[in-house]
Write an enzyme that holds these catalytic residues in place. Structure first.
Site, PDB file in Angstrom:
ATOM      1  N   ASP A 135       0.072  -7.583   1.237  1.00 16.67           N
ATOM      2  CA  ASP A 135       0.533  -6.212   1.464  1.00 16.67           C
ATOM      3  C   ASP A 135       2.055  -6.133   1.541  1.00 16.67           C
ATOM      4  O   ASP A 135       2.625  -5.467   2.399  1.00 16.67           O
ATOM      5  CB  ASP A 135      -0.099  -5.628   2.733  1.00 16.67           C
ATOM      6  CG  ASP A 135       0.037  -4.105   2.792  1.00 16.67           C
ATOM      7  OD1 ASP A 135       0.291  -3.502   1.733  1.00 16.67           O
ATOM      8  OD2 ASP A 135      -0.095  -3.533   3.886  1.00 16.67           O
TER       9      ASP A 135
ATOM     10  N   HIS B  96       0.817  -1.221   0.000  1.00 16.39           N
ATOM     11  CA  HIS B  96       0.000   0.000   0.000  1.00 16.39           C
ATOM     12  C   HIS B  96       0.849   1.270   0.000  1.00 16.39           C
ATOM     13  O   HIS B  96       0.351   2.353  -0.276  1.00 16.39           O
ATOM     14  CB  HIS B  96      -0.958   0.002   1.196  1.00 16.39           C
ATOM     15  CG  HIS B  96      -0.295   0.277   2.508  1.00 16.39           C
ATOM     16  ND1 HIS B  96       0.077  -0.721   3.390  1.00 16.39           N
ATOM     17  CD2 HIS B  96       0.068   1.436   3.110  1.00 16.39           C
ATOM     18  CE1 HIS B  96       0.630  -0.191   4.464  1.00 16.39           C
ATOM     19  NE2 HIS B  96       0.641   1.118   4.321  1.00 16.39           N
TER      20      HIS B  96
ATOM     21  N   SER C  94       4.953   2.654   8.039  1.00 19.53           N
ATOM     22  CA  SER C  94       4.599   1.441   7.316  1.00 19.53           C
ATOM     23  C   SER C  94       5.715   1.037   6.359  1.00 19.53           C
ATOM     24  O   SER C  94       6.296   1.871   5.676  1.00 19.53           O
ATOM     25  CB  SER C  94       3.316   1.655   6.526  1.00 19.53           C
ATOM     26  OG  SER C  94       2.221   1.838   7.382  1.00 19.53           O
TER      27      SER C  94
END
Length: 480
Positions: free
Chosen positions: A250, A220, A328
């Site tokens: 992901d 993402h 992230s």
């Protein structure tokens, strides 16, 4: 004869009356007179000490009045006054002066109680703290600023004490020092509509897994972006190419072209991770490169179905190490500096999740096979949200934390709306709960993912606060 006797008797009486004349001066040292201290100290009866005290002001032998202390190296222990500030009276062989020593009429020297060098605010190194204090008093006498201690040890060098607590127990700092060179900051750019100009739209983190420039991050982080730029710890920047993406897990693999060998991180075995283990999360939240947070592993197998995450077949690592937007894609490491997960999701304070390293190993192996066989990566539909399934227990927990949380027990809870995406254009916001799409009820986050793959237009009903709002989102086809 009688006259001689009379003269001798007179001399004898004179000697008895004045014994101090019996010995010539200098033939021996007389015992020091004992200091007689008052029963009660009355500071008002003390004589004011001179203002110019190079040795600093100290209390007298009775501990009552302030007097000027002797300088370092001055004699002490007999008739002399007390040593100055920070000094102690030491007799030969390094024995501190005492009442017994004084009774034996042994003299000593004023020696600094601190023997290690110090660095002063005047950028000079002093042999000990007492010399710095003496220099400070001289400076103040000349109406100059006082000299203060900046650090232990000489100026311009650190103080390494292998026996200090910070040297023994700062294991987190040791881990960070080991892994930081292999952690990268990722900046994402998109072109403005009807313009060739690119603007930064998001940022994230990643870590190097091969010396020739392969980098692992979250899917993402890099999807739906025109350009991906990677910044190393030394500040060097490179354009990156997306090599492979697993949207369901992901995980993404990108590559930079770098001359020379890069530092790499090794993958640990997440299957061997234990609840309660210390972990370190490092990344670039809010574009603040190499920001470090620590915590413990809360659980090693938090099921995707339980969380409602996109990969319902995968277990996630739950930790209380803080993972923020931009963190992230960065590594979650153990105390050996091995990657045991990818920072991927923060639900609320104290609850964050990471993709296990065993899943990363599987992805890298499959990616190698795909690239070896020349398989193309297919396009995907994308709206730009991160979500989780809402259960009754999770809804109650969020309601306790946020009073304005919607009164709903199921649906897809939106954790994040990524800027400049179809979701943002359609009007979706963080903390919205999707309850239906195209007339079909939404119970889990998987329901939303399934509809996105099939439909070209999404007519959503979302619960925002206590209102139901109709929103239309048109998914975008992108290269993963």
């Amino acid at each position: 004869m009688q006259s001689l006797r009379t003269t001798l008797l007179s001399l004898l009486l004179l000697l008895l009356a004045a014994p101090s004349l019996a010995l010539p001066s200098g033939t021996g040292r007389s015992a020091p007179a004992a200091t007689v201290c008052p029963e009660h100290c009355d500071p008002t009866r003390c004589a004011p000490p001179p203002t110019d005290c190079e040795g600093g002001r100290v209390r007298d032998a009775c501990g009552c009045c302030e007097v000027c202390g002797a300088l370092e190296g001055a004699a002490c222990g007999l008739q002399e006054g007390p040593c100055g500030e920070g000094l102690q009276c030491v007799v030969p062989f390094g024995v501190p002066a005492s009442a017994t020593v004084r009774r034996r009429a042994q003299a000593g020297l004023c020696v600094c109680a601190s023997s290690e060098p110090v660095c002063g605010s005047d950028a000079k190194t002093y042999t000990n703290l007492c010399q710095l204090r003496a220099a400070s008093r001289r400076s103040e006498k000349l109406r100059q600023p006082p000299v203060i201690v900046l650090q232990r040890g000489a100026c311009g060098q650190g103080q390494e004490d292998p026996n200090s607590l910070r040297h023994k127990y700062n294991f987190i700092a040791d881990v960070v020092e080991k892994i930081a060179p292999a952690v990268v900051h990722i900046e994402l750019y998109r072109k403005l509509p009807f313009s060739k100009r690119e603007v930064p739209v998001a940022s994230g983190s990643g870590f190097i897994v091969s010396e020739d420039g392969l980098i692992v991050t979250n899917a993402h982080v890099v999807t739906n972006k025109n350009r991906v730029k990677v910044e190393l710890k030394n500040g060097a920047t490179y354009e990156a190419k997306i090599k492979d993406v697993d949207e369901k897990a992901d995980i993404a693999l990108i590559k930079i072209d770098h001359q020379g060998k890069l530092p790499v991180l090794l993958l640990g075995r997440s299957s061997e991770l234990r609840p309660g283990e210390f972990v370190v999360a490092i990344g670039s939240p809010f574009s603040l490169q190499n920001t470090v947070t620590t915590g413990i592993v809360s659980t090693t197998q938090r099921g995707g179905k339980e969380l409602g995450l996109r990969n319902s077949d995968m277990d996630y690592i739950q930790t209380d190490a803080i993972i923020n937007y931009g963190n992230s894609g960065g590594p979650l490491v153990n105390l050996d500096g091995e990657v045991i997960g990818i920072n991927t999701l923060k639900v609320t304070a104290g609850i964050s999740f990471a993709i296990p390293s065993d899943k990363i190993k599987k992805f890298l192996t499959e990616s190698h096979d795909r690239q070896a066989k020349g398989k193309a990566v297919t396009k995907k539909k994308y709206i730009g949200i991160r979500m989780m399934s809402l259960t009754s227990s999770k809804a109650k927990e969020l309601k306790d934390r946020h009073r304005d949380f919607p009164d709903v027990l199921s649906g897809a809870y939106i954790i994040e709306v990524i800027p400049d995406t179809p979701a943002e254009a359609g009007g979706l916001k963080e903390n919205d709960v999707i309850i239906s799409i195209n007339g079909q009820s939404v119970v889990t986050a998987n329901d939303v993912s399934d509809v996105i793959k099939k439909e070209n237009t999404l007519n959503m009903v979302v619960r925002r606060g206590n209102e139901d709002i109709v929103i239309t989102v048109i998914p975008e086809e992108i290269d993963p």
